[in-house]
Write an enzyme that holds these catalytic residues in place. Structure first.
Site, PDB file in Angstrom:
ATOM      1  N   CYS A 112     100.067  15.833 -99.192  1.00 27.90           N
ATOM      2  CA  CYS A 112      98.832  15.031 -99.131  1.00 27.90           C
ATOM      3  C   CYS A 112      99.095  13.574 -98.771  1.00 27.90           C
ATOM      4  CB  CYS A 112      98.081  15.101-100.452  1.00 27.90           C
ATOM      5  SG  CYS A 112      97.761  16.774-100.995  1.00 27.90           S
ATOM      6  N   HIS A 237      93.199   9.033-101.353  1.00 22.39           N
ATOM      7  CA  HIS A 237      93.268  10.483-101.149  1.00 22.39           C
ATOM      8  C   HIS A 237      92.187  11.119-102.016  1.00 22.39           C
ATOM      9  CE1 HIS A 237      94.472  14.539-100.862  1.00 22.39           C
ATOM     10  NE2 HIS A 237      95.163  14.592-101.990  1.00 22.39           N
ATOM     11  N   ASN A 267      89.188  18.490-101.377  1.00 22.96           N
ATOM     12  CA  ASN A 267      90.513  17.912-101.109  1.00 22.96           C
ATOM     13  C   ASN A 267      91.048  18.516 -99.804  1.00 22.96           C
ATOM     14  OD1 ASN A 267      93.268  17.379-101.024  1.00 22.96           O
ATOM     15  ND2 ASN A 267      93.610  17.779-103.195  1.00 22.96           N
TER      16      ASN A 267
HETATM   17  O1  UT7 Z   1      96.158  16.887-103.397  1.00 24.74           O
HETATM   18  C1  UT7 Z   1      96.841  17.695-104.300  1.00 24.74           C
HETATM   19  C2  UT7 Z   1      96.978  17.014-105.571  1.00 24.74           C
HETATM   20  N1  UT7 Z   1      96.361  17.751-106.632  1.00 24.74           N
HETATM   21  C3  UT7 Z   1      95.603  17.130-107.527  1.00 24.74           C
HETATM   22  O2  UT7 Z   1      95.299  15.973-107.437  1.00 24.74           O
HETATM   23  C4  UT7 Z   1      95.158  17.890-108.736  1.00 24.74           C
HETATM   24  C5  UT7 Z   1      95.343  17.058-109.980  1.00 24.74           C
HETATM   25  N2  UT7 Z   1      94.767  17.733-111.123  1.00 24.74           N
HETATM   26  C6  UT7 Z   1      93.433  17.816-111.305  1.00 24.74           C
HETATM   27  O3  UT7 Z   1      92.659  17.315-110.508  1.00 24.74           O
HETATM   28  C7  UT7 Z   1      92.945  18.481-112.549  1.00 24.74           C
HETATM   29  O4  UT7 Z   1      94.031  18.739-113.409  1.00 24.74           O
HETATM   30  C8  UT7 Z   1      92.183  19.814-112.258  1.00 24.74           C
HETATM   31  C9  UT7 Z   1      90.847  19.518-111.581  1.00 24.74           C
HETATM   32  C10 UT7 Z   1      93.017  20.722-111.387  1.00 24.74           C
HETATM   33  C11 UT7 Z   1      91.866  20.524-113.583  1.00 24.74           C
HETATM   34  O5  UT7 Z   1      91.120  19.667-114.423  1.00 24.74           O
HETATM   35  P1  UT7 Z   1      91.561  19.436-115.942  1.00 24.74           P
HETATM   36  O6  UT7 Z   1      90.546  18.558-116.548  1.00 24.74           O
HETATM   37  O7  UT7 Z   1      92.991  18.950-115.916  1.00 24.74           O
HETATM   38  O8  UT7 Z   1      91.438  20.885-116.529  1.00 24.74           O
HETATM   39  P2  UT7 Z   1      92.559  21.773-117.254  1.00 24.74           P
HETATM   40  O9  UT7 Z   1      93.546  22.261-116.270  1.00 24.74           O
HETATM   41  O10 UT7 Z   1      93.036  21.018-118.466  1.00 24.74           O
HETATM   42  O11 UT7 Z   1      91.688  22.999-117.733  1.00 24.74           O
HETATM   43  C12 UT7 Z   1      90.619  22.856-118.698  1.00 24.74           C
HETATM   44  C13 UT7 Z   1      89.970  24.206-118.880  1.00 24.74           C
HETATM   45  C14 UT7 Z   1      90.948  25.352-119.061  1.00 24.74           C
HETATM   46  O12 UT7 Z   1      90.417  26.252-120.024  1.00 24.74           O
HETATM   47  P3  UT7 Z   1      90.942  26.235-121.551  1.00 24.74           P
HETATM   48  O13 UT7 Z   1      92.413  26.456-121.461  1.00 24.74           O
HETATM   49  O14 UT7 Z   1      90.620  24.841-122.052  1.00 24.74           O
HETATM   50  O15 UT7 Z   1      90.165  27.322-122.169  1.00 24.74           O
HETATM   51  C15 UT7 Z   1      90.968  26.023-117.723  1.00 24.74           C
HETATM   52  O16 UT7 Z   1      91.295  27.402-117.797  1.00 24.74           O
HETATM   53  O17 UT7 Z   1      89.198  24.535-117.717  1.00 24.74           O
HETATM   54  C16 UT7 Z   1      89.540  25.857-117.275  1.00 24.74           C
HETATM   55  N3  UT7 Z   1      89.374  25.932-115.827  1.00 24.74           N
HETATM   56  C17 UT7 Z   1      88.211  26.239-115.225  1.00 24.74           C
HETATM   57  N4  UT7 Z   1      86.998  26.529-115.713  1.00 24.74           N
HETATM   58  C18 UT7 Z   1      86.016  26.771-114.831  1.00 24.74           C
HETATM   59  C19 UT7 Z   1      90.310  25.695-114.866  1.00 24.74           C
HETATM   60  N5  UT7 Z   1      89.764  25.838-113.644  1.00 24.74           N
HETATM   61  C20 UT7 Z   1      88.466  26.174-113.845  1.00 24.74           C
HETATM   62  C21 UT7 Z   1      87.396  26.434-112.977  1.00 24.74           C
HETATM   63  N6  UT7 Z   1      86.187  26.724-113.507  1.00 24.74           N
HETATM   64  N7  UT7 Z   1      87.525  26.407-111.628  1.00 24.74           N
END
Ligand code: UT7
EC number: 2.3.1.180
Length: 312
Positions: A112, A237, A267
């Site tokens: 990225c 980004h 993204n």
């Molecule tokens: O350009 C590439 C660079 N990549 C990035 O910049 C990504 C950086 N990371 C992020 O943007 C965030 O970490 C994410 C958007 C990927 C995830 O957000 P988060 O606030 O960190 O969520 P999390 O991974 O802590 O997950 C929270 C909950 C989980 O459930 P439990 O374990 O709390 O029950 C996940 O299973 O949200 C759940 N979850 C979803 N729920 C509904 C994960 N993906 C989804 C989804 N829909 N698509």
């Protein structure tokens, strides 16, 4: 010599996929996607459109805005993690399509942050006097490496391309400072697996990005001895609105001074910065003499930022 951006262009696939559409294929919902990422919809390329097709159209737009012919380009750099094939490079494919017969051509691999690496590489070739005009493109068909059964990644990405022609600009304008960096120890947090799918440890990438993007943004301004509120426009980004907001808040600039194409495009990896930049130029959000900062991060891990004074 002052080296800056002479023209920008971007290309968007026409197929719009909303969060509600994704609810039909994975266990997710519009509210989660909007509040955790800022994404409302994304564009996905159809089967017959590959990365080079999008790169080609973005490049045509940049050449037109720069008022240059394809023959004027000395080097083509395409930043991509989704080339049509591992070789020939996307840069060679579009060199032929554009008719840029005087240009050397290669792809750049920095995920990225690829467009930032491409932009700074372009500057070096021009600084040395070797080349006059370099075409830098960020182009991605991320839909072909997305695991459509993995809700933690498939809701994030979109396809598209953005391009810039780099060359000599007037006194006081162009690229004023930059920072590039990498930390290969973080490779395991974001990579392509043997099934050609994106694997990401979202929380770890988030922790890295929410620190690195604001730090790099401030570093390129402090290198110049300028104050944070001298920044007129920020093009980060477009990975997650919460990470982008962290950079904006560290600068202390108002919301209208930050490009926010993530809502509509998701993204787009290396394409997100040049797409957002080109869109902001077309919408008149960036004006002559504005101090702008471009900043990105990505798999590798990699990062890069540039401060530049806009205009030819
Ligand atoms: O350009 C590439 C660079 N990549 C990035 O910049 C990504 C950086 N990371 C992020 O943007 C965030 O970490 C994410 C958007 C990927 C995830 O957000 P988060 O606030 O960190 O969520 P999390 O991974 O802590 O997950 C929270 C909950 C989980 O459930 P439990 O374990 O709390 O029950 C996940 O299973 O949200 C759940 N979850 C979803 N729920 C509904 C994960 N993906 C989804 C989804 N829909 N698509």
């Amino acid at each position: 010599m002052n080296i800056g951006i002479l023209g920008t262009g971007h290309y968007l696939p026409t197929n719009v996929v909303t969060n509600n559409d994704l609810e039909k294929i994975v266990d997710t919902n519009d509210e989660w996607i909007r509040t955790r990422t800022g994404i409302k919809e994304r564009r996905l390329a159809t089967e017959e459109v590959d990365t080079s097709d999008m790169a080609f159209h973005a490049a045509l737009g940049a050449l037109e805005e720069a008022n240059l012919a394809a023959e004027d380009i000395d080097l083509i750099l395409v930043a991509t993690v989704t080339p049509n094939t591992s070789f020939p490079s996307v840069a060679c494919i579009i060199q032929d399509q554009l008719g840029a017969k005087n240009a050397a051509a290669m792809d750049v691999s920095a995920a990225c942050a690829g467009f930032m690496y491409g932009l700074i590489t372009a500057k070096q070739f021009i600084d040395t006097g070797a080349y006059k005009h370099v075409l830098v493109v960020g182009a991605e068909k991320l839909s072909k490496i997305t695991d459509w059964s993995d809700r933690t990644t498939c809701v994030l990405f979109g396809d598209g391309a953005g391009a810039a022609v780099v060359g000599e600009v007037g006194e006081g304008k162009g690229i004023l400072s930059f920072e590039l960096g990498a930390n290969g120890a973080g490779a395991k947090e974001l990579y392509l697996n043997h099934d050609d799918h994106i694997i990401m440890n979202g929380r770890e990438v988030y922790k890295f990005a929410v620190r690195q993007m604001p730090d790099s943004t401030v570093n390129v301004i402090e290198q110049l001895g300028l104050s944070r509120d001298d920044v007129d426009y920020l093009v980060p980004h477009q990975a997650n609105i919460r990470i982008m907001e962290a950079a904006r808040e560290r600068l202390g600039i108002s919301e209208d001074k930050m490009a926010k194409s993530i809502e509509k495009f998701g993204n787009n990896s290396s394409a997100s910065i040049p797409m957002a930049l080109s869109e902001a130029v077309k919408e008149g959000k960036i004006k002559d003499n504005d101090l702008i900062v471009l900043v990105g991060f990505g798999g590798g891990l990699t990062w890069g930022a540039v401060a530049l004074r806009w205009g030819k």
